[in-house]
Design a protein around this motif. Structure first.
Motif, PDB file in Angstrom:
ATOM      1  N   ARG A   1      14.154  16.010  15.606  1.00 23.60           N
ATOM      2  CA  ARG A   1      15.421  16.219  16.301  1.00 23.60           C
ATOM      3  C   ARG A   1      15.750  17.705  16.384  1.00 23.60           C
ATOM      4  NH1 ARG A   1      18.589  16.855  19.257  1.00 23.60           N
ATOM      5  NH2 ARG A   1      20.587  15.869  19.677  1.00 23.60           N
ATOM      6  N   GLU A   2      15.569  18.426  15.282  1.00 23.68           N
ATOM      7  CA  GLU A   2      15.902  19.850  15.257  1.00 23.68           C
ATOM      8  C   GLU A   2      14.946  20.681  16.109  1.00 23.68           C
ATOM      9  OE1 GLU A   2      15.862  20.617  11.101  1.00 23.68           O
ATOM     10  OE2 GLU A   2      17.748  19.525  10.734  1.00 23.68           O
ATOM     11  N   ALA A   3      13.722  20.187  16.294  1.00 22.46           N
ATOM     12  CA  ALA A   3      12.759  20.887  17.138  1.00 22.46           C
ATOM     13  C   ALA A   3      12.990  20.622  18.625  1.00 22.46           C
ATOM     14  CB  ALA A   3      11.338  20.469  16.753  1.00 22.46           C
ATOM     15  N   GLY A   4      13.915  19.746  18.953  1.00 21.74           N
ATOM     16  CA  GLY A   4      14.186  19.428  20.357  1.00 21.74           C
ATOM     17  C   GLY A   4      13.160  18.501  20.966  1.00 21.74           C
ATOM     18  N   ILE A   5      12.394  17.793  20.130  1.00 22.41           N
ATOM     19  CA  ILE A   5      11.374  16.864  20.620  1.00 22.41           C
ATOM     20  C   ILE A   5      11.968  15.497  20.928  1.00 22.41           C
ATOM     21  CG2 ILE A   5       9.275  15.597  19.968  1.00 22.41           C
ATOM     22  CD1 ILE A   5       8.474  18.020  18.297  1.00 22.41           C
TER      23      ILE A   5
ATOM     24  N   ARG B   1      12.969  21.683  25.966  1.00 23.55           N
ATOM     25  CA  ARG B   1      13.468  21.007  24.775  1.00 23.55           C
ATOM     26  C   ARG B   1      14.690  20.170  25.085  1.00 23.55           C
ATOM     27  NH1 ARG B   1      11.680  23.618  19.947  1.00 23.55           N
ATOM     28  NH2 ARG B   1      10.543  25.528  20.384  1.00 23.55           N
ATOM     29  N   LEU B   2      14.884  19.146  24.284  1.00 19.98           N
ATOM     30  CA  LEU B   2      16.144  18.424  24.271  1.00 19.98           C
ATOM     31  C   LEU B   2      17.133  19.214  23.440  1.00 19.98           C
ATOM     32  CD1 LEU B   2      14.534  14.967  23.714  1.00 19.98           C
ATOM     33  CD2 LEU B   2      15.909  15.545  25.709  1.00 19.98           C
ATOM     34  N   PRO B   3      18.408  19.219  23.789  1.00 18.18           N
ATOM     35  CA  PRO B   3      19.387  19.996  23.002  1.00 18.18           C
ATOM     36  C   PRO B   3      19.485  19.502  21.579  1.00 18.18           C
ATOM     37  CG  PRO B   3      20.497  18.492  24.521  1.00 18.18           C
ATOM     38  CD  PRO B   3      19.042  18.466  24.863  1.00 18.18           C
ATOM     39  N   ARG B   4      19.686  20.434  20.675  1.00 16.64           N
ATOM     40  CA  ARG B   4      19.803  20.093  19.257  1.00 16.64           C
ATOM     41  C   ARG B   4      21.236  19.700  18.935  1.00 16.64           C
ATOM     42  NH1 ARG B   4      16.674  24.345  20.307  1.00 16.64           N
ATOM     43  NH2 ARG B   4      14.660  24.610  19.297  1.00 16.64           N
ATOM     44  N   LEU B   5      21.401  18.968  17.859  1.00 15.22           N
ATOM     45  CA  LEU B   5      22.751  18.598  17.401  1.00 15.22           C
ATOM     46  C   LEU B   5      23.485  19.819  16.891  1.00 15.22           C
ATOM     47  CD1 LEU B   5      22.094  15.263  15.505  1.00 15.22           C
ATOM     48  CD2 LEU B   5      23.357  15.542  17.600  1.00 15.22           C
TER      49      LEU B   5
END
Length: 357
Positions: A73-77, A353-357
């Protein structure tokens, strides 16, 4: 009703009047191991499954699964979101916008800013924008398709296709291109829920549900305790309401994967022409292909629209010539290769990347 947002703000209009060439973006590949990919595969079956349940199905520990998920999640995967099911909207459209060279990027960026647009891709070497538009008020459709887009001098053609049916139900009908997919026993151990069709006679979202939607769209794995705190409601009441909306299919859990980051860089939209008698059979069959993330029956010249993601163009070619070719009911096909994803599942992408929380 969806608030009306103009296609382009003044800065976007200035950019569109002097378009720049879309330069290829260097994509970083982030290393994932077999357990990472098995966790992603498990989440495709139930994005809200507890870490304990996933660990039990995969033969790992709860702490390890939780740690691996946070890293992804933190890597934006990876990103899990809970969204209103588009099948509950009055109408869903695919919009294809052909543009002058270089104009697709600012138009796509402006479309990605609209809350009624769930995904946007740039295609055809940067001269085409594809987007999905959810419509509750026909005026939103008419404003965009009949008024705003045709006014842009860089737009050369606009076509639409109405979504008639989505082939979805279980994680088997989600993208499963990983080389570490779950077996039948592991899938059974997950006990994942199926994605139901939305019965027209059942009530949908109410104004009281609005406060739930933003936290769920930001983090589909948010706990009921955190969701209760965010909304100022009782935890048990929140849990009952969310579970009821998921059970009825009004909300659905979507697991988004930044494919390019894990080495899958050849994405395309396929437009397939099939005889009416074969549409449901062919759509159901293609939905089970691991390379496919979405299949829908649509109006217009094509019968089916298919989103496919492969490792590279050679892999995409093999998919078309070896997986699709034996389906003799497909009379004609068109391939639109994706240049860049700008928005997925209602979320604007941060590059690849997907946005991180």
């Amino acid at each position: 009703m969806v608030s009306r947002i103009p296609l382009c703000d003044p800065a976007e209009r200035r950019f569109a009047q002097n378009p720049a060439t879309i330069m290829p973006v260097e994509t970083e590949t982030i290393t994932t191991d077999r357990l990472d990919r098995r966790i992603m595969s498990a989440l495709q079956f139930d994005g809200r499954a507890s870490f304990r349940r996933i660990a039990r199905a995969l033969g790992s520990s709860e702490q390890t699964v939780a740690r691996r998920y946070r890293r992804l999640r933190e890597a934006g995967i990876l990103r899990v979101v809970v969204l209103p099911d588009p099948r509950a909207s009055r109408e869903s459209l695919f919009v294809r916008i052909r543009t002058a060279p270089g104009a697709a990027a600012p138009i796509g960026k402006a479309l990605a800013g609209r809350p009624d647009v769930s995904w946007v891709t740039l295609a055809a070497a940067g001269t085409e924008v594809l987007c999905s538009l959810r419509i509750d008020d026909p005026r939103d459709r008419d404003d965009l398709v009949l008024k705003n887009l045709p006014r842009l001098s860089q737009v050369t053609d606009v076509s639409t296709a109405t979504m008639l049916h989505i082939f979805a139900g279980t994680g088997l009908q989600e993208w499963q291109g990983f080389d570490a997919r779950l077996n039948a026993q592991e899938i059974a151990a997950l006990g994942a829920r199926s994605r139901r069709n939305v019965p027209v006679h059942e009530p949908g979202l109410t104004p009281d549900d609005d406060a739930l939607l933003a936290p769920l769209a930001a983090d589909g794995r948010i706990s009921f305790a955190a969701l209760a705190a965010a909304t100022g409601r009782n935890e048990s009441a929140v849990a009952r309401r969310v579970e009821a909306l998921l059970e009825r299919g009004v909300l659905f859990v979507d697991v988004e994967v930044a494919h390019a980051l894990i080495g899958f860089r050849a994405a395309a939209t396929l437009w397939l022409t099939v005889a009416p008698a074969d549409i449901h059979r062919v759509g159901s069959e293609i939905a089970l292909h691991p390379e496919v993330g979405f299949v829908g029956a649509v109006s217009g010249p094509a019968s089916l629209v298919v989103a496919v993601t492969c490792r590279d163009t050679a892999d995409l070619y093999r998919y078309i010539t070896e997986r699709l070719a034996p389906i003799t009911a497909i009379r004609q096909h068109e391939v639109t290769v994706t240049v860049r994803n700008l928005k997925q599942a209602g979320t604007v992408m941060d590059g690849d990347r997907l946005p991180r929380l």
